[in-house]
Design a protein around this motif. Structure first.
Motif, PDB file in Angstrom:
ATOM      1  N   ALA A  86       0.817  -1.218   0.000  1.00 28.99           N
ATOM      2  CA  ALA A  86       0.000   0.000   0.000  1.00 28.99           C
ATOM      3  C   ALA A  86       0.847   1.262   0.000  1.00 28.99           C
ATOM      4  N   HIS A  87       2.129   1.132   0.271  1.00 23.84           N
ATOM      5  CA  HIS A  87       3.016   2.297   0.242  1.00 23.84           C
ATOM      6  C   HIS A  87       3.192   2.836  -1.178  1.00 23.84           C
ATOM      7  N   GLY A  88       2.874   2.035  -2.181  1.00 24.56           N
ATOM      8  CA  GLY A  88       2.951   2.514  -3.564  1.00 24.56           C
ATOM      9  C   GLY A  88       4.370   2.674  -4.064  1.00 24.56           C
ATOM     10  N   THR A  89       5.134   1.596  -4.050  1.00 24.27           N
ATOM     11  CA  THR A  89       6.544   1.648  -4.462  1.00 24.27           C
ATOM     12  C   THR A  89       6.670   2.001  -5.942  1.00 24.27           C
ATOM     13  N   ASP A  90       7.488   2.997  -6.221  1.00 20.14           N
ATOM     14  CA  ASP A  90       7.717   3.462  -7.594  1.00 20.14           C
ATOM     15  C   ASP A  90       9.209   3.672  -7.794  1.00 20.14           C
ATOM     16  N   PHE A  91       9.641   3.543  -9.046  1.00 18.11           N
ATOM     17  CA  PHE A  91      11.006   3.887  -9.425  1.00 18.11           C
ATOM     18  C   PHE A  91      10.970   5.244 -10.127  1.00 18.11           C
ATOM     19  N   GLU A  92      12.084   5.956 -10.101  1.00 14.48           N
ATOM     20  CA  GLU A  92      12.203   7.221 -10.844  1.00 14.48           C
ATOM     21  C   GLU A  92      13.604   7.270 -11.446  1.00 14.48           C
ATOM     22  N   PRO A 134      19.105   9.591 -24.301  1.00 10.09           N
ATOM     23  CA  PRO A 134      17.915   8.946 -23.732  1.00 10.09           C
ATOM     24  C   PRO A 134      18.269   8.039 -22.560  1.00 10.09           C
ATOM     25  N   LEU A 135      17.384   8.004 -21.576  1.00  9.08           N
ATOM     26  CA  LEU A 135      17.522   7.091 -20.447  1.00  9.08           C
ATOM     27  C   LEU A 135      16.641   5.876 -20.738  1.00  9.08           C
ATOM     28  N   ASN A 136      17.276   4.735 -20.933  1.00 10.77           N
ATOM     29  CA  ASN A 136      16.545   3.512 -21.276  1.00 10.77           C
ATOM     30  C   ASN A 136      16.057   2.815 -20.008  1.00 10.77           C
ATOM     31  N   VAL A 137      14.745   2.638 -19.924  1.00  9.03           N
ATOM     32  CA  VAL A 137      14.129   2.002 -18.764  1.00  9.03           C
ATOM     33  C   VAL A 137      13.305   0.799 -19.220  1.00  9.03           C
ATOM     34  N   ASP A 138      13.585  -0.358 -18.629  1.00  7.57           N
ATOM     35  CA  ASP A 138      12.772  -1.555 -18.842  1.00  7.57           C
ATOM     36  C   ASP A 138      12.090  -1.911 -17.533  1.00  7.57           C
ATOM     37  N   TYR A 139      10.822  -2.309 -17.608  1.00  5.32           N
ATOM     38  CA  TYR A 139      10.067  -2.698 -16.421  1.00  5.32           C
ATOM     39  C   TYR A 139       9.576  -4.130 -16.610  1.00  5.32           C
ATOM     40  N   ASN A 140       9.955  -4.992 -15.690  1.00  2.00           N
ATOM     41  CA  ASN A 140       9.628  -6.421 -15.793  1.00  2.00           C
ATOM     42  C   ASN A 140      10.044  -6.992 -17.145  1.00  2.00           C
ATOM     43  N   GLY A 141      11.233  -6.564 -17.597  1.00  2.00           N
ATOM     44  CA  GLY A 141      11.821  -7.107 -18.814  1.00  2.00           C
ATOM     45  C   GLY A 141      11.273  -6.553 -20.107  1.00  2.00           C
ATOM     46  N   LYS A 142      10.410  -5.549 -20.026  1.00  2.00           N
ATOM     47  CA  LYS A 142       9.823  -4.970 -21.226  1.00  2.00           C
ATOM     48  C   LYS A 142      10.113  -3.476 -21.303  1.00  2.00           C
ATOM     49  N   PHE A 143      10.152  -2.954 -22.530  1.00  2.00           N
ATOM     50  CA  PHE A 143      10.398  -1.524 -22.731  1.00  2.00           C
ATOM     51  C   PHE A 143       9.413  -0.680 -21.934  1.00  2.00           C
ATOM     52  N   PHE A 144       9.938   0.325 -21.270  1.00  2.00           N
ATOM     53  CA  PHE A 144       9.095   1.236 -20.499  1.00  2.00           C
ATOM     54  C   PHE A 144       9.309   2.689 -20.912  1.00  2.00           C
ATOM     55  N   LYS A 161       5.160  -4.378  -6.988  1.00  2.00           N
ATOM     56  CA  LYS A 161       4.920  -5.396  -5.975  1.00  2.00           C
ATOM     57  C   LYS A 161       6.142  -6.308  -5.922  1.00  2.00           C
ATOM     58  N   ALA A 162       6.177  -7.178  -4.934  1.00  2.00           N
ATOM     59  CA  ALA A 162       7.308  -8.089  -4.784  1.00  2.00           C
ATOM     60  C   ALA A 162       7.517  -8.894  -6.064  1.00  2.00           C
ATOM     61  N   GLY A 163       8.757  -8.945  -6.524  1.00  2.00           N
ATOM     62  CA  GLY A 163       9.102  -9.674  -7.738  1.00  2.00           C
ATOM     63  C   GLY A 163       9.233  -8.798  -8.967  1.00  2.00           C
ATOM     64  N   ASP A 164       8.665  -7.589  -8.936  1.00  2.00           N
ATOM     65  CA  ASP A 164       8.787  -6.685 -10.075  1.00  2.00           C
ATOM     66  C   ASP A 164      10.218  -6.183 -10.192  1.00  2.00           C
ATOM     67  N   THR A 165      10.661  -5.962 -11.434  1.00  2.00           N
ATOM     68  CA  THR A 165      12.032  -5.505 -11.668  1.00  2.00           C
ATOM     69  C   THR A 165      12.062  -4.240 -12.512  1.00  2.00           C
ATOM     70  N   VAL A 166      13.087  -3.446 -12.312  1.00  2.00           N
ATOM     71  CA  VAL A 166      13.315  -2.262 -13.131  1.00  2.00           C
ATOM     72  C   VAL A 166      14.789  -2.225 -13.523  1.00  2.00           C
ATOM     73  N   ILE A 223      21.555  -0.178 -13.674  1.00  2.00           N
ATOM     74  CA  ILE A 223      20.818  -0.356 -12.431  1.00  2.00           C
ATOM     75  C   ILE A 223      19.778  -1.434 -12.724  1.00  2.00           C
ATOM     76  N   PHE A 224      19.797  -2.504 -11.959  1.00  2.00           N
ATOM     77  CA  PHE A 224      18.791  -3.559 -12.113  1.00  2.00           C
ATOM     78  C   PHE A 224      18.348  -3.991 -10.715  1.00  2.00           C
ATOM     79  N   GLN A 225      17.093  -3.679 -10.380  1.00  2.00           N
ATOM     80  CA  GLN A 225      16.619  -3.936  -9.020  1.00  2.00           C
ATOM     81  C   GLN A 225      15.275  -4.662  -9.031  1.00  2.00           C
ATOM     82  N   LYS A 226      15.131  -5.537  -8.059  1.00  2.00           N
ATOM     83  CA  LYS A 226      13.876  -6.281  -7.868  1.00  2.00           C
ATOM     84  C   LYS A 226      13.275  -5.878  -6.523  1.00  2.00           C
ATOM     85  N   VAL A 227      11.960  -5.773  -6.492  1.00  2.00           N
ATOM     86  CA  VAL A 227      11.270  -5.473  -5.238  1.00  2.00           C
ATOM     87  C   VAL A 227      11.173  -6.736  -4.395  1.00  2.00           C
TER      88      VAL A 227
END
Length: 327
Positions: free
Chosen positions: A135-141, A220-230, A298-303, A319-323
């Motif tokens: 419920a804390h609403g975890t986000d990456f920036e 450009p800053l390349n961001v992938d979320y859960n292995g997909k282009f973001f 949520k737990a298991g999501d990656t950026v 930077i590669f991090q998993k929740v």
């Protein structure tokens, strides 16, 4: 020149390393400085020696070199005296303010927004993001950041540019569910801004070539979320350049050597470039469809965050991090 901090059981600051341009090899340089934080404090004395090692390393002549495994590296600067995070992308400000039904500041285009973040501990670039409550609403920036030498109080924006010594990428972790109530108290971010992560490698301006101009990194800053282009938003769209952000931070105080200044979430008006945080996507969904479809992490999501130069070379590592859910 590229620098990194090898993880160490003996020091929370890690061991200072010079890293090759292709990020494949590195060499420890304790004879120059024990760690990057100390190297920044005497940058004018250490720079030439570090550059000599860098040259030798790239030519295959550095004694003691070893193969780079990014898992072995901490954030480029594992801890420091100050992390001041700006918000220099106007479009991002507009979207997140809209998301929480907050008015835009009257000084939106004339005075940078900035807060003081956690700096006594940066997460390693491959370290898990702890989540106590979904419920804390975890986000990456995704952000670009700079590291300064000593900056005197009252410096002008033009003078401030001369104090930029290194560049990094930043994942500024934000807890969106805590922000509205915290800001409503009138005292700013604290619980909603836990430890962030820096890229494994910090680089000097010459490594960015012509992409660094006008106090901005035009890549450009390349961001992938859960292995997909973001997202691939261009960091050159900063409204305020880094000299202006540094001058804002130094208006009433000196900035210690090793200060990290963040650009704020990289954001472009063009939606085809994607985004660098979930909050923006959620607001765009609301505007376009009237419904939020994308949940926070949520737990298991990656950026994953990376930046490539015009030759297609990885500049900062990744930077590669998993929740991870924690108690």
């Amino acid at each position: 020149m590229k620098l990194g901090s090898l993880k160490s059981k003996e020091s929370l600051d890690g061991v200072l390393c010079v890293v090759s341009r292709d990020l494949k090899t590195a060499v420890k340089v304790p004879q120059i400085a024990a760690n990057l934080r100390e190297a920044m404090e005497k940058w004018s004395e250490n720079q030439a020696a570090l550059e000599k090692v860098y040259s030798d390393l790239n030519e295959g002549k550095a004694a003691g070199s070893f193969a780079v495994n990014e898992q072995d590296f901490h954030s480029a600067l594992p801890r420091t005296w100050l992390f001041a995070d700006g918000s220099a992308f106007i479009y991002h400000i507009k979207l997140v303010r809209m998301a929480r039904k907050a008015p835009l500041p009257e000084t939106l285009t004339t005075v940078p927004l900035m807060y003081q973040g956690e700096c006594g501990q940066f997460l390693a670039p491959t370290e898990e993001i702890p989540q106590r409550d979904v419920a804390h609403g975890t986000d990456f920036e995704g952000e670009v950041g700079i590291i300064t030498d000593f900056v005197p109080m009252g410096v002008t924006p033009d003078q401030a540019l001369k104090h930029i010594k290194l560049f990094v990428l930043i994942n500024d972790v934000s807890l969106r569910g805590l922000i509205p109530e915290e800001l409503a108290g009138g005292f700013g971010f604290f619980q909603s801004k836990p430890a962030s992560a820096l890229s494994p490698f910090a680089v000097t301006a010459d490594e960015l070539g012509e992409a660094y101009k006008e106090g901005r990194v035009h890549l450009p800053l390349n961001v992938d979320y859960n292995g997909k282009f973001f997202g691939k938003a261009n960091a050159g769209a900063m409204h305020f350049h880094f000299g202006q952000l540094i001058a804002h931070a130094a208006k009433t105080r000196n900035l210690a050597a090793g200060t990290v200044i963040g650009s704020g979430t990289v954001s472009n008006d063009d939606h085809s470039t994607g985004s660098s945080c979930l909050a923006e996507v959620r607001m765009i969904e609301t505007i376009e469809t009237g419904e939020i479809k994308t949940p926070f992490m949520k737990a298991g999501d990656t950026v994953e965050m990376k930046m490539f130069n015009e030759k297609g070379e990885n500049v900062f590592g990744r930077i590669f991090q998993k929740v991870k859910a924690v108690q």
